[in-house]
Scaffold this motif. Structure first.
Motif, PDB file in Angstrom:
ATOM      1  N   SER A 133     -39.865-110.272  33.399  1.00  0.00           N
ATOM      2  CA  SER A 133     -40.945-111.149  32.940  1.00  0.00           C
ATOM      3  C   SER A 133     -42.035-111.277  33.993  1.00  0.00           C
ATOM      4  O   SER A 133     -43.229-111.161  33.688  1.00  0.00           O
ATOM      5  CB  SER A 133     -40.406-112.529  32.572  1.00  0.00           C
ATOM      6  N   ASP A 136     -43.985-107.970  34.365  1.00  0.00           N
ATOM      7  CA  ASP A 136     -44.863-107.715  33.209  1.00  0.00           C
ATOM      8  C   ASP A 136     -46.075-108.634  33.206  1.00  0.00           C
ATOM      9  O   ASP A 136     -47.194-108.204  32.943  1.00  0.00           O
ATOM     10  CB  ASP A 136     -44.085-107.916  31.902  1.00  0.00           C
ATOM     11  N   ILE A 137     -45.837-109.902  33.485  1.00  0.00           N
ATOM     12  CA  ILE A 137     -46.960-110.847  33.506  1.00  0.00           C
ATOM     13  C   ILE A 137     -47.910-110.480  34.637  1.00  0.00           C
ATOM     14  O   ILE A 137     -49.133-110.536  34.484  1.00  0.00           O
ATOM     15  CB  ILE A 137     -46.445-112.295  33.654  1.00  0.00           C
TER      16      ILE A 137
ATOM     17  N   LYS B  87     -39.904-112.083  24.972  1.00  0.00           N
ATOM     18  CA  LYS B  87     -40.148-111.667  26.353  1.00  0.00           C
ATOM     19  C   LYS B  87     -41.263-110.628  26.467  1.00  0.00           C
ATOM     20  O   LYS B  87     -41.605-110.202  27.562  1.00  0.00           O
ATOM     21  CB  LYS B  87     -38.864-111.063  26.965  1.00  0.00           C
ATOM     22  N   THR B  89     -44.618-109.491  26.935  1.00  0.00           N
ATOM     23  CA  THR B  89     -45.813-110.128  27.491  1.00  0.00           C
ATOM     24  C   THR B  89     -47.059-109.889  26.635  1.00  0.00           C
ATOM     25  O   THR B  89     -47.896-110.782  26.488  1.00  0.00           O
ATOM     26  CB  THR B  89     -46.054-109.608  28.921  1.00  0.00           C
TER      27      THR B  89
END
Lengths: 168, 168
Positions: A133, A136-137, B87, B89
């Motif tokens: 996460s 990816d963010i 999840k 993004t």
DNA sequence: TTAAATTTTCAAAATTTATTGAAAGTTTAA
DNA sequence: TTAAACTTTCAATAAATTTTGAAAATTTAA
């Protein structure tokens, strides 16, 4: 619709949009007021127009200057300060983008960079999920960042032209 | 940095960014918590993790479901509800863009459209300034709107690929 | 200098927004 | 049915944010 009513609606709409996006409602309203005013205005006039206190007007104008959206002007032979808003919409957009990037995006990018470096056991689902996460963010935020950088340097027509050439 | 500390920092950073952008801090934190949780969580676990009340947890989860970011899950033979965050993004970004567009940009575009139709005396500087600012902002907002529309339909790689092909 | 005009500051008050927690409501298993 | 498990509601409270207004500071003209 009368011009006076239209002005009122514009100020309200701008204030509402501002507050939905984390910008003080009064600040957005003062900005709106100055945006549709051909002449620079005094603190008194702004207080009067929006029914706000002197202290509030003063601090809000200070903030707007800090955001690079408003400038002080002085008139020959007058002691009072006048406030004038840049009317160039593309400049305004860039200025807001620049400040919010600096104040909000850059700090969070720094944290995300740190967090995506955190090492852990790749067999640990807790770690794997966290890492995915965050990574990816971080990637998405970097893409936004790059796009903003381009926007900050760009001419309005070139920028939108480039975007719509592809998106049509 | 320890994983536990990193998780904490991520939740804090997400909460802070959210609140700067007009999203309830707790809502952003619950979202962050679920984003880094491999398993769906119960209300109890969320309350415990973030030290928030049952009422707050319940309403926040409801909101997150309303934003399309979280879904309820049920486990066989269990009565409790579990909450799970998407999840992906890019999905998250699109979902947030979609909702904010609908809730905030669309209404303001409607007002701007009305206001840019207001007629007046073109020799009147007050009117001219009002009209120019409203019209210019309206044009900019429409460009943002078109770009968001494209984003909503697009695949992540295609979208950024297209943008960076030009911007380099 | 002085004092009037103007701007700035900031503690207190007002307002807005978020949170709590207990009661009411709902669901399910027996 | 009943009652335990769980969820939802919402009035009251707390926290955060914004605004006020009067005093202090500053600037300028005379």
């Amino acid at each position: 619709m009368e011009l006076a009513e239209a002005k009122q609606k514009f100020i309200e709409a701008w204030g509402k949009l501002g507050s939905e996006w984390g910008i003080n409602r009064t600040m957005a309203q003062v900005h709106a007021l100055l945006l549709i005013s051909p002449e620079a205005m005094t603190t008194e006039e702004i207080m009067e127009s929006l029914s706000i206190s002197r202290g509030n007007a003063n601090m809000t104008l200070r903030d707007l200057i800090g955001w690079g959206l408003v400038e002080k002007q002085h008139k020959a032979g007058e002691r009072k300060e006048y406030f004038y808003a840049d009317k160039d919409t593309w400049n305004i957009a860039r200025q807001v983008a620049k400040e919010r990037k600096k104040r909000e995006l850059d700090p969070v990018l720094k944290v995300l960079d740190e967090l995506s470096k955190v090492k852990g056991d790749t067999a640990d689902l807790e770690y794997k999920t966290f890492n995915k996460s965050v990574t990816d963010i971080n990637r998405l935020a970097k893409n936004v960042d790059k796009t903003l950088e381009t926007m900050l340097k760009a001419e309005e027509n070139w920028f939108w032209g480039s975007i719509f050439k592809i998106f049509k």
